[in-house]
Design a protein around this motif. Structure first.
Motif, short mmCIF file in Angstrom:
data_model
loop_
_atom_site.label_atom_id
_atom_site.label_comp_id
_atom_site.label_asym_id
_atom_site.label_seq_id
_atom_site.Cartn_x
_atom_site.Cartn_y
_atom_site.Cartn_z
N SER A 29 -43.70 63.66 -111.62
CA SER A 29 -43.55 62.46 -110.39
C SER A 29 -43.06 61.59 -110.56
O SER A 29 -42.89 61.53 -111.98
CB SER A 29 -44.78 62.77 -109.79
N PHE A 30 -43.03 60.17 -109.64
CA PHE A 30 -42.26 59.30 -109.51
C PHE A 30 -44.33 58.08 -109.74
O PHE A 30 -43.55 57.19 -110.77
CB PHE A 30 -42.48 58.79 -108.34
N ILE A 31 -45.10 59.10 -110.78
CA ILE A 31 -46.09 58.21 -111.65
C ILE A 31 -45.62 57.94 -112.69
O ILE A 31 -45.24 58.78 -113.72
CB ILE A 31 -47.44 58.48 -111.08
N GLY A 77 -45.09 68.72 -110.47
CA GLY A 77 -44.93 67.04 -110.24
C GLY A 77 -43.13 67.11 -109.81
O GLY A 77 -42.73 66.37 -109.40
N ALA A 78 -42.06 67.79 -110.07
CA ALA A 78 -40.98 67.16 -109.83
C ALA A 78 -40.55 68.12 -108.39
O ALA A 78 -39.80 67.63 -107.41
CB ALA A 78 -39.56 68.57 -110.67
N LEU A 79 -41.46 69.06 -108.23
CA LEU A 79 -41.06 69.57 -107.00
C LEU A 79 -41.41 68.51 -105.35
O LEU A 79 -41.53 68.50 -104.32
CB LEU A 79 -41.85 71.07 -106.28
N ILE A 80 -42.85 67.54 -106.23
CA ILE A 80 -42.92 66.73 -105.25
C ILE A 80 -41.81 66.14 -104.66
O ILE A 80 -41.50 65.13 -103.98
CB ILE A 80 -44.45 66.35 -105.91
N ASN A 81 -41.32 65.18 -105.97
CA ASN A 81 -40.42 64.28 -106.31
C ASN A 81 -39.27 64.87 -105.13
O ASN A 81 -38.71 64.05 -104.11
CB ASN A 81 -40.08 63.66 -107.17
N TYR A 82 -39.30 66.19 -105.19
CA TYR A 82 -37.80 66.73 -104.67
C TYR A 82 -38.28 66.96 -103.13
O TYR A 82 -37.84 66.71 -101.99
CB TYR A 82 -37.81 68.43 -105.12
N ILE A 112 -33.55 53.45 -108.93
CA ILE A 112 -33.30 55.18 -107.76
C ILE A 112 -31.68 55.50 -107.40
O ILE A 112 -31.46 56.61 -107.78
CB ILE A 112 -33.77 55.05 -106.78
N GLU A 113 -31.30 54.59 -107.90
CA GLU A 113 -29.53 54.19 -107.68
C GLU A 113 -28.85 55.05 -108.63
O GLU A 113 -28.25 55.73 -108.05
CB GLU A 113 -29.41 52.97 -107.83
N ARG A 114 -29.07 54.21 -109.84
CA ARG A 114 -29.13 54.83 -111.33
C ARG A 114 -28.92 56.13 -111.48
O ARG A 114 -28.09 57.00 -112.04
CB ARG A 114 -29.69 54.30 -112.83
N SER A 141 -35.37 64.24 -110.76
CA SER A 141 -35.47 65.65 -109.38
C SER A 141 -35.80 64.29 -107.62
O SER A 141 -35.08 65.38 -106.34
CB SER A 141 -37.20 65.61 -109.15
N ILE A 142 -35.69 62.79 -107.69
CA ILE A 142 -35.42 62.00 -106.44
C ILE A 142 -33.96 62.46 -106.50
O ILE A 142 -33.80 62.90 -104.74
CB ILE A 142 -35.52 60.80 -106.68
N PRO A 143 -32.56 62.13 -107.03
CA PRO A 143 -31.30 62.61 -105.81
C PRO A 143 -30.82 63.77 -105.70
O PRO A 143 -30.57 63.99 -104.56
CB PRO A 143 -30.72 61.25 -107.06
#
Length: 218
Positions: A29-31, A77-82, A112-114, A141-143
């Motif tokens: 995740s993002f943590i 964790g990836a799904l949380i970000n997604y 995040i932009e990167r 996973s965020i983008p």
């Protein structure tokens, strides 16, 4: 005792598969939380008969179980970000990344932009390739969520990337006998090697596709 010695001692007494899943969910995740202090020590401890992680005297079975639960956690964790990115949208995500809480999570709008630039340049495949790149692994996973990437390919690429990476870490944990410095050194080198192999495979299939397409036109 070193940090890894303390980790191994704690894992031997307390770690279970639910803990591995939870910690890898946090790592994905993002943590900020390094997978190098979860999977390698767990894989090493799983080969000790007195450990709660010990399942069988067949070591690869123990490794596979660790990898399975580690990969399950990575997907969670990836799904949380997604989903957070998909539901909240770009303005809120960037605002959070540049907030004090975001900075505590080692986030920033620049990071995040990167990750977004990387996703745009490599497409859906970046959710696979990005699992091997430090600094991108936890954020890719965020983008994907911001771009509303389809869930099935997202899960497939995330699973494949996390599974391969966890296999590498589990084997390092065994062969490095829990030495965290060795694990960090070779995890970086192996991630580069994996990227080279994946890149070569992609180039091969692209060239093959172009050649086949050219032949059909003749």
């Amino acid at each position: 005792m070193t940090i890894i010695d303390n980790l191994i001692a704690w894992y031997s007494a307390h770690m279970n598969y639910a803990s591995i899943t939870a910690l890898m969910a946090v790592e994905s995740s993002f943590i900020p939380f390094p997978s190098e202090v979860v999977i390698p020590p767990a894989a090493f401890v799983a080969n000790q008969p007195e450990s709660v992680l010990y399942a069988t005297d067949v070591y690869w079975v123990n490794v596979l179980i660790i990898v399975f639960f580690g990969t399950l956690g990575a997907i969670i964790g990836a799904l949380i970000n997604y989903y957070l990115s998909r539901w909240l949208g770009r303005p809120i995500i960037y605002k959070f990344a540049d907030s004090k809480l975001g900075h505590l999570c080692l986030l920033s709008g620049v990071k995040i932009e990167r990750a977004e630039v990387y996703f745009r340049e490599h497409g859906n495949m970046s959710t696979f390739i990005g699992r091997f790149i430090p600094g991108i692994r936890q954020l890719i996973s965020i983008p994907a969520g911001l771009a509303k990437m389809k869930l099935l390919p997202f899960l497939l690429y995330t699973f494949l990337g996390a599974f391969i990476w966890n296999c590498v870490l589990a084997l390092l944990g065994y062969f490095a006998a829990g030495n965290i410095d060795t694990i960090k050194k070779y995890s970086h080198e192996l991630s580069v090697a994996i990227l080279v192999i994946v890149g070569a495979a992609i180039v091969y299939f692209v060239v093959k596709s172009i050649v086949n397409s050219h032949k059909k036109k003749q």
